[in-house]
Design a protein around this motif. Structure first.
Motif, PDB file in Angstrom:
ATOM      1  N   ASP A   1       0.776  -1.180   0.085  1.00 40.98           N
ATOM      2  CA  ASP A   1      -0.024  -0.001   0.026  1.00 40.98           C
ATOM      3  C   ASP A   1       0.899   1.299   0.095  1.00 40.98           C
ATOM      4  OD1 ASP A   1      -2.386  -1.315   0.074  1.00 40.98           O
ATOM      5  OD2 ASP A   1      -2.441  -1.497   2.116  1.00 40.98           O
TER       6      ASP A   1
ATOM      7  N   ASP B   1       8.593   9.395   0.644  1.00 42.86           N
ATOM      8  CA  ASP B   1       9.161   8.865  -0.649  1.00 42.86           C
ATOM      9  C   ASP B   1      10.558   8.892  -0.878  1.00 42.86           C
ATOM     10  OD1 ASP B   1       9.192   7.959  -3.378  1.00 42.86           O
ATOM     11  OD2 ASP B   1       7.531   8.919  -4.043  1.00 42.86           O
TER      12      ASP B   1
ATOM     13  N   ARG C   1       2.401   1.724  -3.367  1.00 44.73           N
ATOM     14  CA  ARG C   1       1.153   2.150  -4.425  1.00 44.73           C
ATOM     15  C   ARG C   1       0.963   3.624  -4.188  1.00 44.73           C
ATOM     16  NH1 ARG C   1      -4.783  -0.378  -4.994  1.00 44.73           N
ATOM     17  NH2 ARG C   1      -5.420   1.040  -6.765  1.00 44.73           N
ATOM     18  N   ALA C   2       0.896   3.929  -3.028  1.00 42.30           N
ATOM     19  CA  ALA C   2       0.497   5.427  -2.619  1.00 42.30           C
ATOM     20  C   ALA C   2       1.739   6.508  -3.264  1.00 42.30           C
ATOM     21  CB  ALA C   2       0.477   5.721  -0.940  1.00 42.30           C
ATOM     22  N   TRP C   3       2.911   5.863  -3.112  1.00 46.22           N
ATOM     23  CA  TRP C   3       3.924   6.729  -3.637  1.00 46.22           C
ATOM     24  C   TRP C   3       3.846   6.727  -5.306  1.00 46.22           C
ATOM     25  CZ3 TRP C   3       8.386   3.695  -0.886  1.00 46.22           C
ATOM     26  CH2 TRP C   3       8.754   4.163   0.319  1.00 46.22           C
ATOM     27  N   LYS C   4       3.352   5.769  -5.941  1.00 47.41           N
ATOM     28  CA  LYS C   4       3.278   5.464  -7.479  1.00 47.41           C
ATOM     29  C   LYS C   4       2.208   5.957  -8.056  1.00 47.41           C
ATOM     30  CE  LYS C   4       6.984   2.359  -8.018  1.00 47.41           C
ATOM     31  NZ  LYS C   4       7.739   1.079  -8.755  1.00 47.41           N
ATOM     32  N   ASP C   5       1.014   5.826  -7.260  1.00 48.08           N
ATOM     33  CA  ASP C   5      -0.200   5.970  -7.818  1.00 48.08           C
ATOM     34  C   ASP C   5      -1.043   7.189  -7.303  1.00 48.08           C
ATOM     35  OD1 ASP C   5      -2.984   5.840  -8.825  1.00 48.08           O
ATOM     36  OD2 ASP C   5      -3.273   3.666  -8.553  1.00 48.08           O
ATOM     37  N   GLU C   6      -0.915   8.271  -7.867  1.00 47.70           N
ATOM     38  CA  GLU C   6      -1.539   9.465  -7.462  1.00 47.70           C
ATOM     39  C   GLU C   6      -2.981   9.487  -7.244  1.00 47.70           C
ATOM     40  OE1 GLU C   6      -1.600  14.238  -9.284  1.00 47.70           O
ATOM     41  OE2 GLU C   6       0.185  12.674  -9.856  1.00 47.70           O
ATOM     42  N   GLU C   7      -3.932   8.785  -8.060  1.00 48.48           N
ATOM     43  CA  GLU C   7      -5.121   8.369  -7.689  1.00 48.48           C
ATOM     44  C   GLU C   7      -5.475   7.747  -6.438  1.00 48.48           C
ATOM     45  OE1 GLU C   7      -8.979   6.588 -10.048  1.00 48.48           O
ATOM     46  OE2 GLU C   7      -7.602   7.419 -11.037  1.00 48.48           O
ATOM     47  N   TYR C   8      -4.430   6.771  -6.214  1.00 53.75           N
ATOM     48  CA  TYR C   8      -4.724   5.832  -5.032  1.00 53.75           C
ATOM     49  C   TYR C   8      -4.131   6.854  -3.959  1.00 53.75           C
ATOM     50  CZ  TYR C   8      -3.851   2.471  -1.421  1.00 53.75           C
ATOM     51  OH  TYR C   8      -3.860   1.585  -0.464  1.00 53.75           O
TER      52      TYR C   8
END
Length: 69
Positions: free
Chosen positions: A5, A30, A8-15
């Motif tokens: 998670d 990050d 994913r938060a670092w890579k996925d701006e929408e998430y």
């Protein structure tokens, strides 16, 4: 929050934007750091293009001159 998670938060701006303030505050920094570049930085960026050849065309129009004398 699991490691998956966090990544994913670092890579996925929408998430990331879907996380609560509490969840965002618990995220570690990050390791890639800030991802925004200034216009000046972007001026030095290169890549993604290939130059196959460069040429210059010189155009010299014919100019009639009157004979001397």
């Amino acid at each position: 929050m699991s490691k998956l998670d966090v990544v994913r938060a670092w890579k996925d701006e929408e998430y990331f934007s879907g996380l609560s303030e509490s969840e965002r505050s618990r995220l570690p920094e990050d390791p890639a750091g800030m991802r925004e570049l200034t216009d000046e930085d972007l001026g030095f960026a290169e890549g993604g293009t290939v130059t196959l050849f460069t040429f210059t065309i010189w155009f010299c129009p014919f100019q009639e001159t009157e004979p001397e004398g």
